[in-house]
Write an enzyme that holds these catalytic residues in place. Structure first.
Site, PDB file in Angstrom:
ATOM      1  N   TRP A 155       0.788  -1.229   0.000  1.00 61.83           N
ATOM      2  CA  TRP A 155       0.000   0.000   0.000  1.00 61.83           C
ATOM      3  C   TRP A 155       0.822   1.282   0.000  1.00 61.83           C
ATOM      4  CZ3 TRP A 155      -4.451   1.721  -1.422  1.00 61.83           C
ATOM      5  CH2 TRP A 155      -4.803   3.032  -1.061  1.00 61.83           C
ATOM      6  N   ASP A 201      -2.040  -5.478  -1.032  1.00 61.74           N
ATOM      7  CA  ASP A 201      -3.055  -4.672  -0.360  1.00 61.74           C
ATOM      8  C   ASP A 201      -4.174  -4.319  -1.342  1.00 61.74           C
ATOM      9  OD1 ASP A 201      -4.180  -2.237   1.311  1.00 61.74           O
ATOM     10  OD2 ASP A 201      -2.666  -3.156   2.590  1.00 61.74           O
ATOM     11  N   CYS A 239     -12.575  -0.273   0.861  1.00 60.57           N
ATOM     12  CA  CYS A 239     -11.928   1.036   0.793  1.00 60.57           C
ATOM     13  C   CYS A 239     -11.852   1.568  -0.634  1.00 60.57           C
ATOM     14  CB  CYS A 239     -10.537   0.954   1.409  1.00 60.57           C
ATOM     15  SG  CYS A 239     -10.544   0.760   3.205  1.00 60.57           S
ATOM     16  N   LYS A 283      -5.324  -9.525   5.349  1.00 59.24           N
ATOM     17  CA  LYS A 283      -5.611  -8.287   6.075  1.00 59.24           C
ATOM     18  C   LYS A 283      -7.054  -7.898   5.765  1.00 59.24           C
ATOM     19  CE  LYS A 283      -4.602  -3.360   5.731  1.00 59.24           C
ATOM     20  NZ  LYS A 283      -3.718  -2.373   5.096  1.00 59.24           N
ATOM     21  N   ASP A 325      -9.695  -4.940   6.200  1.00 55.74           N
ATOM     22  CA  ASP A 325      -9.829  -3.508   6.455  1.00 55.74           C
ATOM     23  C   ASP A 325     -11.227  -3.185   6.980  1.00 55.74           C
ATOM     24  OD1 ASP A 325      -8.841  -0.909   6.481  1.00 55.74           O
ATOM     25  OD2 ASP A 325      -8.032  -1.043   4.456  1.00 55.74           O
ATOM     26  N   TRP A 361      -8.203   0.219  12.632  1.00 53.90           N
ATOM     27  CA  TRP A 361      -7.609   1.518  12.950  1.00 53.90           C
ATOM     28  C   TRP A 361      -7.679   1.912  14.417  1.00 53.90           C
ATOM     29  CZ3 TRP A 361     -12.004   3.237   9.412  1.00 53.90           C
ATOM     30  CH2 TRP A 361     -11.853   2.664   8.141  1.00 53.90           C
ATOM     31  N   ARG A 401      -4.606  -3.543  14.243  1.00 54.13           N
ATOM     32  CA  ARG A 401      -4.174  -2.151  14.118  1.00 54.13           C
ATOM     33  C   ARG A 401      -4.649  -1.342  15.315  1.00 54.13           C
ATOM     34  NH1 ARG A 401      -3.282   0.082   9.085  1.00 54.13           N
ATOM     35  NH2 ARG A 401      -3.644   2.133   9.986  1.00 54.13           N
ATOM     36  N   ASP A 444      -3.933   5.212   9.572  1.00 50.43           N
ATOM     37  CA  ASP A 444      -2.771   4.974   8.721  1.00 50.43           C
ATOM     38  C   ASP A 444      -1.591   5.851   9.114  1.00 50.43           C
ATOM     39  OD1 ASP A 444      -4.567   3.400   7.421  1.00 50.43           O
ATOM     40  OD2 ASP A 444      -4.261   4.267   5.445  1.00 50.43           O
TER      41      ASP A 444
END
Length: 654
Positions: free
Chosen positions: A60, A95, A145, A181, A183, A223, A240, A244
């Protein structure tokens, strides 16, 4: 704050090179408490290595959504040519951008084979042909995303896995991927519940692994929303903890690195193969100097974070390669105990000392971080690290040489905005306490409130790790993994937060039979509970939240990290979590001003006088810390109010 557009794909089950497995725990623990001494426990010095934090590369940061077979193949080739696998890096993670949300009539994901010749299995096969592992990406929501934040490609509806969790995880595993992963763009937009959503995804990953026999490491990427450090351990190897490290279209900065690091310190959640993830690294990218990249690597290592490089590997310089592959720094990150380093001292604002408990007896890693604008001499004291004032060897990990053999402390010059990374080895552990028990330990003594390291002796003679639940003093429980030991006992380590005294309880549910525990001090994290005279409850930050502006409240005293405050008499700050100050919101000076936590900034609204009459007065406002309306219930908010001598304004700081 805005939902972050993208997140770093990260992960990698253990594999890194190094780890000496001897943890010599003091057998005869000195019993430094009043009352009946705990019986000698059948503890063992045999350290069982836990799965280490994932290491690898993720697409990413360098490429955003503009990825295809050729882009990934070039990165794989550069990854291998740079010797990253030999240094312990093992994942190539694709990603966002690989998939535009298309499915066939059976609901199976389809891709553009002009961009991915042979489909995704072909690129996974190529990655495997180089002896490394492959990672892929999706979203927890229906639209990912790429729909909400298109970056280099048109908005892609349907690019999430909601409604297809089991189907997609099985498809990823059958394609040959080893890491996924997940998101949170769609999950956030749709208002999904993070805990239940990621549990469903974790269950789908387990089902896929059971079907194909291929382990699939899950990276939870929401996040830091809803405080995943409270519930994510056990769902996947990593989660996470913040937004970011930098957003698409921007340039990474050292300030981004420090912010991500600060938000990542949750030591009671990280243990036994479960890791806080501050995001993929920006080491070697435009925006950071070489010295800043070294500090970046040091901070990720001292916190035991996943190490996922994010730069274009075809542009690797010798200098950046040397930073990423320093074996001594990597060894700290990949230490067999799997614990997180924490701040153990900040005598002068901005001069911070971080310490990490390493495998073996008397071994620590240290980062001296100078956040000021001038070069400073900085000191690490053995006493802050849980060591006695006995001789130990100090080694500079970037200079790759021993720099001292000394007792008590070590002082060195640290450049402005820079850091020094050390190990202190061969020291002598401070006195510990040993307890017998097969599942629960009551009457555990702590000389001070705060963080302790607990070594747990057990036997698991099966071939698989056994999950259990750890609960301390009624605090939020956490999942713990007990790896196989063979027929003889071994031990794993966890960090727990206790209150002062002899009434602490540490209990395990679902664990293999335990022999005992050893509780070791970490004096640099000693603090105090602030107990209301009127309520008998503690000053608390709800649910281990770290967000600026979170209200302070009353809650039953449990001694958790969200209730342990460190008071610096010189700076007059009350600090929780190591970096958040008790703050009179917006520098308010009127009755009813909210009392919150905020990043420590040295202003007078973050300074408090601890008075002999039991009151705490805000230096800026001259008002007292007050349980609003003389409330005594859990959740009662704290405010500033004119001092009136009532019990809702009186506190025991101990």
């Amino acid at each position: 704050m805005y939902p972050p557009p993208r997140l770093t794909p990260v992960h990698r089950l253990s594999s890194a090179a190094v780890r000496a497995l001897v943890l010599v725990l003091a057998a005869a623990a000195a019993l430094m408490f009043a009352g009946p001494a705990p019986a000698r426990a059948a503890t063992t010095a045999r350290q069982i290595p836990v799965p280490t934090a994932p290491m690898g590369w993720a697409s990413w940061n360098a490429f955003a959504a503009k990825v295809d077979y050729d882009v990934i193949k070039r990165q794989v080739d550069a990854f291998v040519a740079a010797g990253l696998p030999e240094a312990g890096y093992e994942y190539i993670n694709i990603d966002e951008g690989w998939w535009q949300g298309t499915r066939d009539s059976g609901g199976n994901i389809t891709v553009d084979e002009a961009e991915w010749p042979g489909g995704m299995k072909a690129i996974a096969d190529y990655i495997h042909s180089k002896g490394i592992k492959a990672g892929i990406y999706t979203d927890a929501g229906k639209d990912g995303c790429g729909y909400y934040f298109p970056t280099g490609r048109p908005a892609a509806p349907g690019s999430g896995s909601e409604g297809h969790y089991e189907q997609d995880m099985l498809q990823f595993s059958r394609w040959g991927f080893d890491f996924v992963k997940v998101d949170w763009c769609g999950g956030d937009a749709e208002g999904l519940d993070p805990r239940t959503t990621y549990q469903a995804i974790s269950d789908a990953v387990a089902a896929a692994t059971a079907t194909t026999g291929r382990p699939l490491a899950l990276s939870l990427c929401n996040w830091g929303y809803s405080n995943p450090w409270n519930w994510a351990p056990g769902m996947g190897p990593m989660w996470r903890t913040n937004t970011d490290i930098f957003f698409h279209g921007g340039t990474p900065s050292y300030g981004n690195v420090l912010t991500a690091f600060d938000r990542n310190i949750h030591p009671t959640a990280q243990h036994t193969g479960y890791y806080n993830d501050p995001d993929m690294m920006v080491v070697g990218m435009t925006g950071l100097t070489a010295a800043q990249s070294r500090s970046h690597m040091s901070l990720w290592a001292i916190s035991g974070a996943p190490l996922l490089a994010g730069l274009d590997l075809t542009t690797l310089t010798t200098e950046t390669t040397n930073i990423l592959t320093n074996p001594e720094v990597i060894a700290v990150d990949q230490d067999a105990r799997g614990l997180q380093g924490v701040k153990v001292a900040e005598d002068t604002s901005g001069l911070q000392v971080y310490g990490k408990v390493l495998s073996g007896s008397g071994n620590r890693a240290v980062v001296l971080l100078n956040r000021t604008s001038a070069t400073q001499n900085m000191t690490v004291r053995w006493s802050d690290l849980g060591l006695t004032n006995a001789s130990a060897t100090v080694r500079d990990l970037w200079a790759r040489q021993n720099v001292a053999t000394t007792g008590t402390s070590h002082t060195t010059s640290v450049p402005a905005g820079g850091s020094v990374m050390l190990t202190v080895t061969g020291g002598t552990e401070q006195s510990a306490s040993t307890y017998n028990g097969t599942s629960s330990f009551s009457g555990v003594v702590a000389g001070s409130a705060g963080l302790k390291t607990v070594e747990v002796s057990y036997t698991n003679n099966t071939s698989t790790a056994r999950p259990a639940t750890l609960t301390v003093n009624g605090q939020t429980s956490t999942k713990v993994s007990f790896p196989p030991t063979g027929t003889s006992p071994g031990n794993i380590s966890v960090n727990v937060s206790l209150f002062k005294g002899s009434t602490n309880t540490i209990s395990f549910s679902g664990a293999p039979t335990l022999e005992g525990i050893v509780v070791r001090p970490l004096p640099g994290r000693n603090g105090t509970l602030i107990t209301g005279t009127g309520s008998g409850r503690c000053v608390d930050i709800n649910n281990n939240t770290i967000t600026n502006g979170t209200d302070a409240q009353l809650w039953d005293c449990g001694g958790g990290q969200n209730q342990v405050w460190q008071y610096n008499g010189t700076r007059k700050e009350l600090v929780v979590y190591g970096n958040k100050c008790l703050d009179a919101y917006d520098q308010g000076t009127t009755n009813g001003t909210r009392v919150v936590i905020w990043d420590c900034n040295g202003q007078n609204n973050q300074k408090w006088n601890v008075n002999s009459d039991g009151t705490l007065t805000n230096v800026n406002a001259g008002l007292c810390l007050d349980a609003y309306g003389a409330a005594t219930a859990n959740g009662s908010k704290l405010v500033l109010w004119a001092c009136n001598g009532q019990n809702n304004q009186k506190w025991t700081v101990s």
